[in-house]
Structures are given as structure tokens and as C-alpha cells.
Write a protein that holds these residues in place. Structure first.
Motif, PDB file in Angstrom:
ATOM      1  N   THR A  29      -9.445 -25.153 -59.618  1.00 40.02           N
ATOM      2  CA  THR A  29      -8.343 -24.480 -60.321  1.00 40.02           C
ATOM      3  C   THR A  29      -7.636 -23.604 -59.305  1.00 40.02           C
ATOM      4  O   THR A  29      -8.024 -23.553 -58.132  1.00 40.02           O
ATOM      5  CB  THR A  29      -8.865 -23.656 -61.526  1.00 40.02           C
ATOM      6  N   TRP A  33      -2.066 -21.554 -61.201  1.00 34.31           N
ATOM      7  CA  TRP A  33      -2.108 -22.370 -62.429  1.00 34.31           C
ATOM      8  C   TRP A  33      -2.467 -21.478 -63.628  1.00 34.31           C
ATOM      9  O   TRP A  33      -1.789 -21.501 -64.653  1.00 34.31           O
ATOM     10  CB  TRP A  33      -3.133 -23.508 -62.309  1.00 34.31           C
ATOM     11  N   ARG A  37       0.205 -20.691 -66.625  1.00 31.38           N
ATOM     12  CA  ARG A  37      -0.009 -21.311 -67.944  1.00 31.38           C
ATOM     13  C   ARG A  37      -0.490 -20.344 -69.010  1.00 31.38           C
ATOM     14  O   ARG A  37      -0.354 -20.612 -70.193  1.00 31.38           O
ATOM     15  CB  ARG A  37      -1.054 -22.428 -67.852  1.00 31.38           C
ATOM     16  N   CYS A 115     -10.889 -16.074 -83.586  1.00 29.96           N
ATOM     17  CA  CYS A 115      -9.751 -15.269 -83.101  1.00 29.96           C
ATOM     18  C   CYS A 115      -9.123 -14.425 -84.203  1.00 29.96           C
ATOM     19  O   CYS A 115      -8.411 -13.463 -83.924  1.00 29.96           O
ATOM     20  CB  CYS A 115      -8.691 -16.168 -82.491  1.00 29.96           C
ATOM     21  N   ARG A 156     -12.822 -26.425 -67.168  1.00 32.68           N
ATOM     22  CA  ARG A 156     -11.843 -25.440 -66.660  1.00 32.68           C
ATOM     23  C   ARG A 156     -10.748 -25.062 -67.653  1.00 32.68           C
ATOM     24  O   ARG A 156     -10.262 -23.930 -67.633  1.00 32.68           O
ATOM     25  CB  ARG A 156     -11.217 -25.932 -65.353  1.00 32.68           C
ATOM     26  N   ASP A 157     -10.331 -26.007 -68.516  1.00 34.24           N
ATOM     27  CA  ASP A 157      -9.222 -25.682 -69.434  1.00 34.24           C
ATOM     28  C   ASP A 157      -9.601 -24.543 -70.376  1.00 34.24           C
ATOM     29  O   ASP A 157      -8.781 -23.689 -70.707  1.00 34.24           O
ATOM     30  CB  ASP A 157      -8.762 -26.921 -70.221  1.00 34.24           C
ATOM     31  N   VAL A 160     -11.323 -20.776 -68.090  1.00 37.57           N
ATOM     32  CA  VAL A 160     -10.463 -19.789 -67.422  1.00 37.57           C
ATOM     33  C   VAL A 160      -9.832 -18.800 -68.418  1.00 37.57           C
ATOM     34  O   VAL A 160      -9.365 -17.740 -68.027  1.00 37.57           O
ATOM     35  CB  VAL A 160      -9.343 -20.474 -66.598  1.00 37.57           C
ATOM     36  N   GLY A 226      -6.086 -27.922 -76.527  1.00 38.71           N
ATOM     37  CA  GLY A 226      -5.205 -26.782 -76.230  1.00 38.71           C
ATOM     38  C   GLY A 226      -3.783 -26.981 -76.719  1.00 38.71           C
ATOM     39  O   GLY A 226      -3.157 -26.050 -77.234  1.00 38.71           O
ATOM     40  N   LYS A 227      -3.284 -28.213 -76.568  1.00 41.13           N
ATOM     41  CA  LYS A 227      -1.880 -28.455 -76.949  1.00 41.13           C
ATOM     42  C   LYS A 227      -1.680 -28.310 -78.456  1.00 41.13           C
ATOM     43  O   LYS A 227      -0.687 -27.749 -78.918  1.00 41.13           O
ATOM     44  CB  LYS A 227      -1.453 -29.847 -76.501  1.00 41.13           C
ATOM     45  N   ILE A 229      -3.543 -26.509 -80.584  1.00 40.00           N
ATOM     46  CA  ILE A 229      -3.666 -25.091 -80.953  1.00 40.00           C
ATOM     47  C   ILE A 229      -2.393 -24.334 -80.566  1.00 40.00           C
ATOM     48  O   ILE A 229      -1.872 -23.510 -81.325  1.00 40.00           O
ATOM     49  CB  ILE A 229      -4.905 -24.460 -80.264  1.00 40.00           C
ATOM     50  N   ALA A 263      -4.263 -14.942 -76.789  1.00 35.40           N
ATOM     51  CA  ALA A 263      -4.833 -16.248 -76.422  1.00 35.40           C
ATOM     52  C   ALA A 263      -4.106 -16.840 -75.237  1.00 35.40           C
ATOM     53  O   ALA A 263      -4.699 -17.518 -74.409  1.00 35.40           O
ATOM     54  CB  ALA A 263      -4.754 -17.211 -77.599  1.00 35.40           C
ATOM     55  N   ASN A 264      -2.810 -16.584 -75.183  1.00 33.77           N
ATOM     56  CA  ASN A 264      -1.991 -17.123 -74.113  1.00 33.77           C
ATOM     57  C   ASN A 264      -0.692 -16.325 -74.107  1.00 33.77           C
ATOM     58  O   ASN A 264      -0.020 -16.224 -75.129  1.00 33.77           O
ATOM     59  CB  ASN A 264      -1.714 -18.617 -74.375  1.00 33.77           C
ATOM     60  N   ILE A 267       2.343 -18.067 -75.568  1.00 36.10           N
ATOM     61  CA  ILE A 267       2.445 -18.133 -77.038  1.00 36.10           C
ATOM     62  C   ILE A 267       3.127 -16.873 -77.539  1.00 36.10           C
ATOM     63  O   ILE A 267       4.067 -16.911 -78.342  1.00 36.10           O
ATOM     64  CB  ILE A 267       1.048 -18.267 -77.694  1.00 36.10           C
ATOM     65  N   ASN A 291      -8.870 -13.850 -72.989  1.00 42.69           N
ATOM     66  CA  ASN A 291      -9.001 -13.926 -74.447  1.00 42.69           C
ATOM     67  C   ASN A 291     -10.404 -13.449 -74.848  1.00 42.69           C
ATOM     68  O   ASN A 291     -11.382 -14.138 -74.600  1.00 42.69           O
ATOM     69  CB  ASN A 291      -8.768 -15.374 -74.887  1.00 42.69           C
TER      70      ASN A 291
HETATM   71  N1  COA Z   1      -6.805 -25.265 -63.603  1.00 41.94           N
HETATM   72  C1  COA Z   1      -6.053 -26.236 -63.086  1.00 41.94           C
HETATM   73  N2  COA Z   1      -5.663 -27.319 -63.780  1.00 41.94           N
HETATM   74  C2  COA Z   1      -6.030 -27.372 -65.065  1.00 41.94           C
HETATM   75  C3  COA Z   1      -6.814 -26.391 -65.667  1.00 41.94           C
HETATM   76  C4  COA Z   1      -7.203 -25.298 -64.900  1.00 41.94           C
HETATM   77  N3  COA Z   1      -7.940 -24.290 -65.374  1.00 41.94           N
HETATM   78  N4  COA Z   1      -7.027 -26.724 -66.972  1.00 41.94           N
HETATM   79  C5  COA Z   1      -6.396 -27.890 -67.173  1.00 41.94           C
HETATM   80  N5  COA Z   1      -5.821 -28.292 -66.017  1.00 41.94           N
HETATM   81  C6  COA Z   1      -5.020 -29.500 -65.770  1.00 41.94           C
HETATM   82  C7  COA Z   1      -5.338 -30.598 -66.740  1.00 41.94           C
HETATM   83  O1  COA Z   1      -6.434 -31.364 -66.309  1.00 41.94           O
HETATM   84  C8  COA Z   1      -4.040 -31.394 -66.729  1.00 41.94           C
HETATM   85  O2  COA Z   1      -4.048 -32.217 -65.584  1.00 41.94           O
HETATM   86  P1  COA Z   1      -3.371 -33.687 -65.625  1.00 41.94           P
HETATM   87  O3  COA Z   1      -1.922 -33.454 -65.960  1.00 41.94           O
HETATM   88  O4  COA Z   1      -3.630 -34.207 -64.271  1.00 41.94           O
HETATM   89  O5  COA Z   1      -4.095 -34.425 -66.718  1.00 41.94           O
HETATM   90  C9  COA Z   1      -2.964 -30.335 -66.511  1.00 41.94           C
HETATM   91  O6  COA Z   1      -3.635 -29.202 -65.965  1.00 41.94           O
HETATM   92  C10 COA Z   1      -2.261 -29.923 -67.788  1.00 41.94           C
HETATM   93  O7  COA Z   1      -3.264 -29.646 -68.763  1.00 41.94           O
HETATM   94  P2  COA Z   1      -2.903 -29.254 -70.206  1.00 41.94           P
HETATM   95  O8  COA Z   1      -4.149 -29.117 -70.993  1.00 41.94           O
HETATM   96  O9  COA Z   1      -1.844 -30.189 -70.688  1.00 41.94           O
HETATM   97  O10 COA Z   1      -2.253 -27.817 -69.949  1.00 41.94           O
HETATM   98  P3  COA Z   1      -1.500 -26.901 -70.965  1.00 41.94           P
HETATM   99  O11 COA Z   1      -0.158 -26.591 -70.437  1.00 41.94           O
HETATM  100  O12 COA Z   1      -1.620 -27.389 -72.378  1.00 41.94           O
HETATM  101  O13 COA Z   1      -2.344 -25.539 -70.837  1.00 41.94           O
HETATM  102  C11 COA Z   1      -3.920 -24.255 -72.076  1.00 41.94           C
HETATM  103  C12 COA Z   1      -3.679 -25.506 -71.233  1.00 41.94           C
HETATM  104  C13 COA Z   1      -5.369 -24.255 -72.508  1.00 41.94           C
HETATM  105  C14 COA Z   1      -3.639 -23.056 -71.201  1.00 41.94           C
HETATM  106  C15 COA Z   1      -2.963 -24.255 -73.291  1.00 41.94           C
HETATM  107  O14 COA Z   1      -3.001 -25.511 -73.930  1.00 41.94           O
HETATM  108  C16 COA Z   1      -3.273 -23.191 -74.299  1.00 41.94           C
HETATM  109  O15 COA Z   1      -3.256 -22.013 -74.021  1.00 41.94           O
HETATM  110  N6  COA Z   1      -3.533 -23.582 -75.541  1.00 41.94           N
HETATM  111  C17 COA Z   1      -3.772 -22.659 -76.635  1.00 41.94           C
HETATM  112  C18 COA Z   1      -5.059 -21.947 -76.468  1.00 41.94           C
HETATM  113  C19 COA Z   1      -5.323 -21.103 -77.680  1.00 41.94           C
HETATM  114  O16 COA Z   1      -4.438 -20.494 -78.237  1.00 41.94           O
HETATM  115  N7  COA Z   1      -6.532 -21.103 -78.140  1.00 41.94           N
HETATM  116  C20 COA Z   1      -6.790 -20.450 -79.390  1.00 41.94           C
HETATM  117  C21 COA Z   1      -7.450 -19.244 -79.232  1.00 41.94           C
HETATM  118  S1  COA Z   1      -8.970 -19.430 -78.434  1.00 41.94           S
END
Ligand code: COA
Length: 336
Positions: A29, A33, A37, A115, A156-157, A160, A226-227, A229, A263-264, A267, A291
Motif C-alpha cells: 500500500t 493511496w 481514498r 458504526c 489491505r482494503d 488501512v 467497499g463500493k 457501502i 468512515a471515509n 463520504i 475509523n
Molecule cells: N492500498 C493500495 N491499494 C489498494 C488498497 C490499499 N490499502 N486497498 C485496495 N487497493 C486497490 C484495489 O486492489 C484496487 O486495485 P485494482 O484496481 O488493481 O483492482 C484499487 O485499489 C481500487 O480499489 P477499490 O476497492 O475500488 O477502491 P475504492 O476507491 O472503492 O476505495 C475504500 C476503497 C475501502 C477506501 C472505499 O470503498 C470505502 O471507503 N468504502 C466505504 C467504507 C465504509 O464506509 N465502511 C463502512 C464503515 S466501516
């Protein structure tokens, strides 16, 4: 008439700080990033050797809140403990905190709404106070996520995003003719999306509840779409804001500070723009803590009070969405 008033707040973060750069030692990571994000720069995690649970963090936060409210432990009529990372599977962390507070028979109730745990907890406390059953309620939101995260590239998603921490509020029923205290609540759940953010094992619906195979498959770690949510939050948070404002008979302009679940950052920025709320009226501290789930909203309120962003007479709108999927909002006004 009795109004549900917050008379003390407190927060506690474990001292160990884990920066985004620290995470790069364990997974593929980058700080860029994570920051781009999510807005997160660092989070607090308990010490790696273990031995610290949410009840321990909750105790520290509670002692601060109680001191500010002028309470001793014996004043508490009920403990409500919100967490998704309980110290043990059972009994609830509220019972463990009750013992740590030196209490012998004070009731303790755990809330498992992730949450939105603080929102559900505050609404529950308000209902108990208005019913006359309890008058002094200690509400705690506390999490130890770090010991249950997949600290490798596979996780990692999710990993972090999460931080450990606790916050507590002392809630009292106080006679007042003014329009103060908890003014309105709106709570929702949609179990249809339960698997969009969940931690499956150990599970009673599995036999055995945990096995080598489950461990190999990583089903004992949280899993998140993640998407989905993210999209749900963008839709539901504005909707529930309008709903709770209508219930309270207030307008957006009547709110001094919006305290969303952290959470983000994206958002919450999207929410601020969609609702056309001035930037400074939506509180963020995800940069420093990540979070912390059930702790985010009371932790943010405690900081906002310290920063003097809010005080006597301020009207707050707490809101959030998370696992369940659950979402909700509560409007609260301090006495003038
Ligand atoms: N570091 C680097 N790359 C990462 C990563 C990290 N920590 N986590 C995911 N990636 C990569 C993925 O593998 C993906 O790679 P690819 O395009 O090669 O497949 C790329 O980054 C995009 O991943 P994606 O999951 O589409 O990212 P995103 O823009 O949706 O962001 C979150 C991910 C989790 C930050 C986002 O979806 C989010 O915040 N969701 C809501 C979370 C939330 O509100 N939760 C509720 C409360 S807990």
C-alpha cells in the motif's frame, strides 16, 4: 418534562500510533493511496502483545467523562456499551466495564450496531430516560480492531481504515421546559446487505465454528464490499438527515455542527457538498484516528467541545452508516 442531556464526555486512544508509512512495512500500500481514498494519515492501535480490550479503553474514557459530569461509579443506573469488537464473544463488554468500575449489580447492556452503535445507544438511553426506568446512563463506544485485522496485502482494503479507541458520555434526565437534549432520532437497518460488511467466523451457524480451513480462507477477518457501502452512505446519509430534521421541526441552518461517523473523508465531503452545508460545519478527525466505529461520533464530539466549536446552546446532528447495513441520525441540543 425530563430531557436527555449529555453532562460529561471523555475519550481515550491507546498511545501507539501507526502511520500510513508504518502499514507499508506489512502490506503493498502507500501513504498517498490511503490519504487520497480515505483521508486517513494515522490511527492508534493497542500494543501488539495484546491484553487490552475495548472495556479497558472504555474505562479510561468513562473515568474522564464521569469526572466532568461530577459522577462517581455508584451514580450510574445503566451502562450501555457499543462495540463490534467485544473483548470476548460473551459476556458483553458492558459487563466487563461494570466490574472494572467497581460495581456489583448495575445493569449493563451491549449494543452490536457497529458504526451506528452510538446512535442506537443514544436513542436507547433517551427512551429509558423518558420512560422513567433509568436516569443516569453511561454510554460507551469502544473498539479494538487492530488485533482482528488481516495485516497483509490480502486485507489491505479493510485494514488501512480501522483504528482503536474509545469515547464515553454521561447522560442524565434533567427537568427542563426548554427544547434541549435529544430532540429527534431516526434509526434504520437493511439486513439484506449484511454480507456487504461482516466478520463471519467464528460463527454458530458453522460447525465447527472455526477450523484450519476457515483460518486459511481468512474468513475470521472482516470483509467489505467497499463500493456498495460507499454508495449506500452517499444515498442514505442525506435521506436520514432530512427525515430527522423533519421529526425535530428544524432546518439545516438550525444545526451548528454536523458530526458524521468517520468512515471515509470522501463520504463526508460528498455529504457536505450534496447538502450544501458550509465546510466548517461538518466535523472531521478521521485523519488522526481512522475509523474507530462505535467510538467515532462521541470521540468527535469530545474533540469538538475541547476545540470550542460547540458549547452552550449548540445544536448537533450526529449521523452514520455502517455494517448491518444500519444507518441513522440523532439531533441533540446543549442547554443554553
Ligand atoms: N492500498 C493500495 N491499494 C489498494 C488498497 C490499499 N490499502 N486497498 C485496495 N487497493 C486497490 C484495489 O486492489 C484496487 O486495485 P485494482 O484496481 O488493481 O483492482 C484499487 O485499489 C481500487 O480499489 P477499490 O476497492 O475500488 O477502491 P475504492 O476507491 O472503492 O476505495 C475504500 C476503497 C475501502 C477506501 C472505499 O470503498 C470505502 O471507503 N468504502 C466505504 C467504507 C465504509 O464506509 N465502511 C463502512 C464503515 S466501516
Amino acid at each position: 418534562m425530563k430531557k436527555t442531556m449529555i453532562t460529561g464526555t471523555g475519550r481515550y486512544l491507546p498511545p501507539r500510533i501507526v502511520t500510513n508509512n508504518d502499514l507499508t512495512k506489512w502490506m503493498d500500500t502507500s501513504s498517498e493511496w490511503i490519504q487520497k481514498r480515505t483521508g486517513i494519515e494515522q490511527r492508534h492501535w493497542v500494543e501488539e502483545e495484546g491484553g487490552t480490550g475495548p472495556a479497558d479503553l472504555g474505562l479510561e474514557a468513562s473515568l474522564i467523562a464521569m469526572k466532568r459530569a461530577g459522577w462517581t461509579a455508584g451514580d450510574i443506573d445503566l451502562i450501555i456499551f457499543a462495540t463490534l469488537s467485544p473483548d470476548v464473544n460473551f459476556p458483553g463488554s458492558g459487563c466487563l466495564l461494570q466490574y472494572k468500575l467497581g460495581l456489583e449489580s448495575t445493569p449493563a447492556l451491549d449494543i452490536r450496531q457497529q458504526c451506528t452503535g452510538f446512535l442506537y445507544g443514544l436513542s436507547t438511553a433517551d427512551a429509558f430516560i423518558r420512560s422513567g426506568l433509568y436516569n443516569k446512563i453511561l454510554l460507551v463506544g469502544a473498539e479494538v480492531h487492530s488485533t482482528g485485522l488481516d495485516i497483509t496485502t490480502r486485507g489491505r482494503d479493510v485494514t488501512v481504515i480501522f483504528g482503536d479507541g474509545a469515547a464515553a458520555v454521561c447522560i442524565e434526565g434533567i427537568e427542563s421546559d426548554e427544547q434541549v437534549g435529544v430532540l429527534a432520532s431516526s434509526l434504520h437497518a437493511q439486513g439484506e446487505f449484511a454480507k456487504s460488511l461482516w466478520l463471519e467466523a467464528p460463527a454458530s451457524m458453522l460447525n465447527p465454528r472455526i477450523s484450519e480451513k476457515i483460518l486459511d480462507e481468512g474468513r475470521h477477518y472482516p470483509e467489505m464490499d467497499g463500493k456498495l457501502i460507499f454508495k449506500m452512505a452517499l444515498k442514505k446519509l442525506p435521506e436520514v438527515t432530512i427525515e430527522v430534521l423533519e421529526k425535530a421541526g428544524l432546518n439545516l441552518d438550525d444545526i451548528d455542527l454536523f458530526i458524521p461517523h468517520q468512515a471515509n473523508m470522501r463520504i463526508n465531503q460528498f455529504y457536505q457538498k450534496t447538502m450544501n452545508i458550509p465546510k466548517g460545519k461538518v466535523f472531521h478527525n478521521i485523519q488522526r484516528y481512522g475509523n474507530t466505529t462505535a467510538a467515532t461520533i462521541p470521540l468527535a464530539m469530545d474533540e469538538a467541545l475541547e476545540m470550542k466549536l460547540i458549547g452552550k446552546g449548540s445544536t448537533l446532528l450526529f449521523l452514520g452508516l455502517g455494517a448491518g447495513v444500519t444507518w441513522g441520525a440523532v439531533i441533540y441540543r446543549f442547554a443554553g
